[in-house]
Design a protein around this motif. Structure first.
Motif, PDB file in Angstrom:
ATOM      1  N   LYS A   1       9.875   3.461  -4.252  1.00  0.00           N
ATOM      2  CA  LYS A   1       8.750   3.134  -3.369  1.00  0.00           C
ATOM      3  C   LYS A   1       7.882   2.023  -3.979  1.00  0.00           C
ATOM      4  O   LYS A   1       7.533   1.047  -3.312  1.00  0.00           O
ATOM      5  CB  LYS A   1       7.895   4.384  -3.133  1.00  0.00           C
ATOM      6  CG  LYS A   1       6.545   4.136  -2.464  1.00  0.00           C
ATOM      7  CD  LYS A   1       5.735   5.416  -2.404  1.00  0.00           C
ATOM      8  CE  LYS A   1       4.276   5.143  -2.070  1.00  0.00           C
ATOM      9  NZ  LYS A   1       4.089   4.614  -0.707  1.00  0.00           N
ATOM     10  N   ILE A   2       7.548   2.177  -5.267  1.00  0.00           N
ATOM     11  CA  ILE A   2       6.704   1.175  -5.933  1.00  0.00           C
ATOM     12  C   ILE A   2       7.444  -0.154  -6.041  1.00  0.00           C
ATOM     13  O   ILE A   2       6.875  -1.227  -5.812  1.00  0.00           O
ATOM     14  CB  ILE A   2       6.260   1.689  -7.319  1.00  0.00           C
ATOM     15  CG1 ILE A   2       5.368   2.917  -7.150  1.00  0.00           C
ATOM     16  CG2 ILE A   2       5.530   0.586  -8.083  1.00  0.00           C
ATOM     17  CD1 ILE A   2       5.040   3.620  -8.464  1.00  0.00           C
ATOM     18  N   SER A   3       8.735  -0.088  -6.372  1.00  0.00           N
ATOM     19  CA  SER A   3       9.536  -1.310  -6.492  1.00  0.00           C
ATOM     20  C   SER A   3       9.579  -2.062  -5.170  1.00  0.00           C
ATOM     21  O   SER A   3       9.372  -3.284  -5.122  1.00  0.00           O
ATOM     22  CB  SER A   3      10.954  -0.958  -6.947  1.00  0.00           C
ATOM     23  OG  SER A   3      11.793  -2.092  -6.896  1.00  0.00           O
ATOM     24  N   CYS A   4       9.854  -1.354  -4.082  1.00  0.00           N
ATOM     25  CA  CYS A   4       9.915  -2.014  -2.768  1.00  0.00           C
ATOM     26  C   CYS A   4       8.572  -2.648  -2.421  1.00  0.00           C
ATOM     27  O   CYS A   4       8.526  -3.759  -1.876  1.00  0.00           O
ATOM     28  CB  CYS A   4      10.301  -1.007  -1.688  1.00  0.00           C
ATOM     29  SG  CYS A   4      12.055  -0.601  -1.636  1.00  0.00           S
ATOM     30  N   GLY A   5       7.490  -1.956  -2.725  1.00  0.00           N
ATOM     31  CA  GLY A   5       6.164  -2.480  -2.393  1.00  0.00           C
ATOM     32  C   GLY A   5       5.819  -3.758  -3.110  1.00  0.00           C
ATOM     33  O   GLY A   5       4.915  -4.488  -2.687  1.00  0.00           O
ATOM     34  N   ARG A   6       6.552  -4.074  -4.177  1.00  0.00           N
ATOM     35  CA  ARG A   6       6.254  -5.280  -4.963  1.00  0.00           C
ATOM     36  C   ARG A   6       7.322  -6.361  -4.816  1.00  0.00           C
ATOM     37  O   ARG A   6       7.238  -7.404  -5.459  1.00  0.00           O
ATOM     38  CB  ARG A   6       6.111  -4.902  -6.437  1.00  0.00           C
ATOM     39  CG  ARG A   6       4.935  -3.969  -6.689  1.00  0.00           C
ATOM     40  CD  ARG A   6       4.774  -3.635  -8.152  1.00  0.00           C
ATOM     41  NE  ARG A   6       3.596  -2.797  -8.377  1.00  0.00           N
ATOM     42  CZ  ARG A   6       3.182  -2.385  -9.557  1.00  0.00           C
ATOM     43  NH1 ARG A   6       3.856  -2.737 -10.652  1.00  0.00           N
ATOM     44  NH2 ARG A   6       2.104  -1.622  -9.677  1.00  0.00           N
TER      45      ARG A   6
END
Length: 400
Positions: free
Chosen positions: A272-277
């Protein structure tokens, strides 16, 4: 607001120029605001005897009407959403009538285009290859190698005849343009007894972008060209895949959504964090309907690092008593409305099973509830396309 936009651009940060629609359970559409087109366009016009003076006058009126819905013609330091318009005429040779920097406004274009397309020349020879080659050189020199290199490029062809072989064959030039990510729109002005013009131009055009002057007679030509320009202006970064109605048909209708399968094993929260960045307005992927699920599965099957039985994490997660879809930072998560893809015995009621992934099984490929911080799998990200509602700054492309 313009000064703020310029300030952000100078910092090299993504500039989002849109106010988005309220929360809804549909995938984002491509922007449709013609006043915010940001393209580099070259009109390539046959001015041989076959076009006729009336035909040329119609072409001039068509070009200008296409761009008269508030489109900002020319470059603008404070507003990047502008369209530059160049003009080429051709017969047995091609002539540059306006480079991409000549017209500073729609007013300039009105005067210049009508003057350049006032009368046909005294020849019946018409070789589209000459006009396409000159347009190709203009786009290479004035667009691709400029501060607007991240802008999409379009050639609009108005032709009365299709012929040529060898060095005068237009098909290799058109193929080269399309290979270099240039969209081609064609309009056939058919002469009496020339039934092959529309067929020939359809090979030149990008899929779905071939039209006829008959559309002008019915009043639909302007709208069809404008729709093609909006679709040309709706695109994804090079390592993302644009969601469309058919994965196998690149010419099918495209949405304002891009997806990216990521072959890095991560737990759900890290994914989730990776996709958001990964891009400007990005998150884990949503699957609002069966068509979107099938498209993502098709993309996963083609992606490196994914193998059967396929499993990949998506944006479905359990928050405050309900299942919702992950959304970009600062945007409200979308409640699950159609729980059509759960595998048998899912979702699990265990308190730690608060996220979801797609798992291939004997039942097909469907959703399975998983823990957010235990276990790992590949995942699929999603972001907004670059389009008239969503300007993507050049500096952001360079940093990704």
């Amino acid at each position: 607001m313009k000064l703020l936009s310029l300030f952000v651009t100078l910092l090299g940060v993504y500039v989002c120029s849109a106010d988005y629609s309220p929360l809804s359970y549909v995938d984002r559409q491509c922007g449709e605001d013609l006043s915010n087109l940001w393209l580099d366009v070259v009109a390539v016009v046959d001015n041989s005897q076959g076009m006729t003076d009336d035909g040329l006058n119609n072409v001039a009126a068509n070009i200008l009407t296409v761009f008269s819905n508030g489109t900002r013609i020319g470059s603008n330091t404070f507003e990047p959403r502008t369209t530059r318009l160049g003009l080429v005429t051709y017969n047995n040779v091609a002539t540059q009538r306006a480079d991409l920097n000549q017209y500073k406004s729609i007013g300039d274009a009105y005067n210049g285009v009508f003057d350049a397309l006032s009368t046909t020349v005294d020849t019946t020879e018409s070789y589209l290859a000459t006009g396409l080659t000159l347009a190709e050189n203009m786009l290479l020199e004035q667009s691709a190698n400029s501060t607007r290199a991240h802008y999409k490029r379009v050639v609009i062809v108005y032709a009365s005849e299709y012929k040529g072989d060898g060095e005068l064959d237009p098909l290799p030039v058109a193929s080269r343009l399309k290979l270099n990510d240039v969209y081609i729109i064609t309009v056939a002005y058919e002469q009496s007894g020339d039934d092959g013009l529309l067929k020939g131009l359809s090979q030149i055009a990008s899929p779905g972008f071939s039209f006829s002057n008959d559309d002008h007679q019915s009043g639909n030509l302007v709208g069809k060209i404008q729709s093609s320009l909006l679709q040309s202006n709706c695109f994804c970064p090079s390592d993302w895949i644009q969601y469309r109605t058919s994965y196998s048909d690149p010419a099918s209708y495209r949405y304002g959504v891009c997806i990216q399968p990521v072959n890095i094993n991560s737990n759900w929260l890290a994914a989730k964090i990776s996709c958001g960045r990964r891009w400007n307005v990005s998150s884990l992927a949503t699957e609002f309907n069966q068509a979107k699920h099938d498209f993502i599965l098709s993309a996963v099957k083609k992606a490196n690092g994914f193998a059967p039985p396929y499993k990949y994490q998506i944006g479905l997660n359990y928050v405050s008593g309900s299942w919702v879809w992950d959304q970009p930072a600062g945007r409200q998560q979308v409640p699950l409305q159609k729980p059509f893809m759960w595998l048998s015995n899912n979702p699990q009621s265990a308190s730690d099973q608060s996220a979801a992934m797609n798992m291939q099984s004997g039942q097909g490929t469907g959703w399975m509830s998983i823990a957010t911080m235990v276990g790992s799998a590949n995942y699929v990200c999603e972001t907004y396309s670059c389009d008239t509602d969503n300007y993507c700054d050049a500096q952001f492309f360079k940093t990704k």
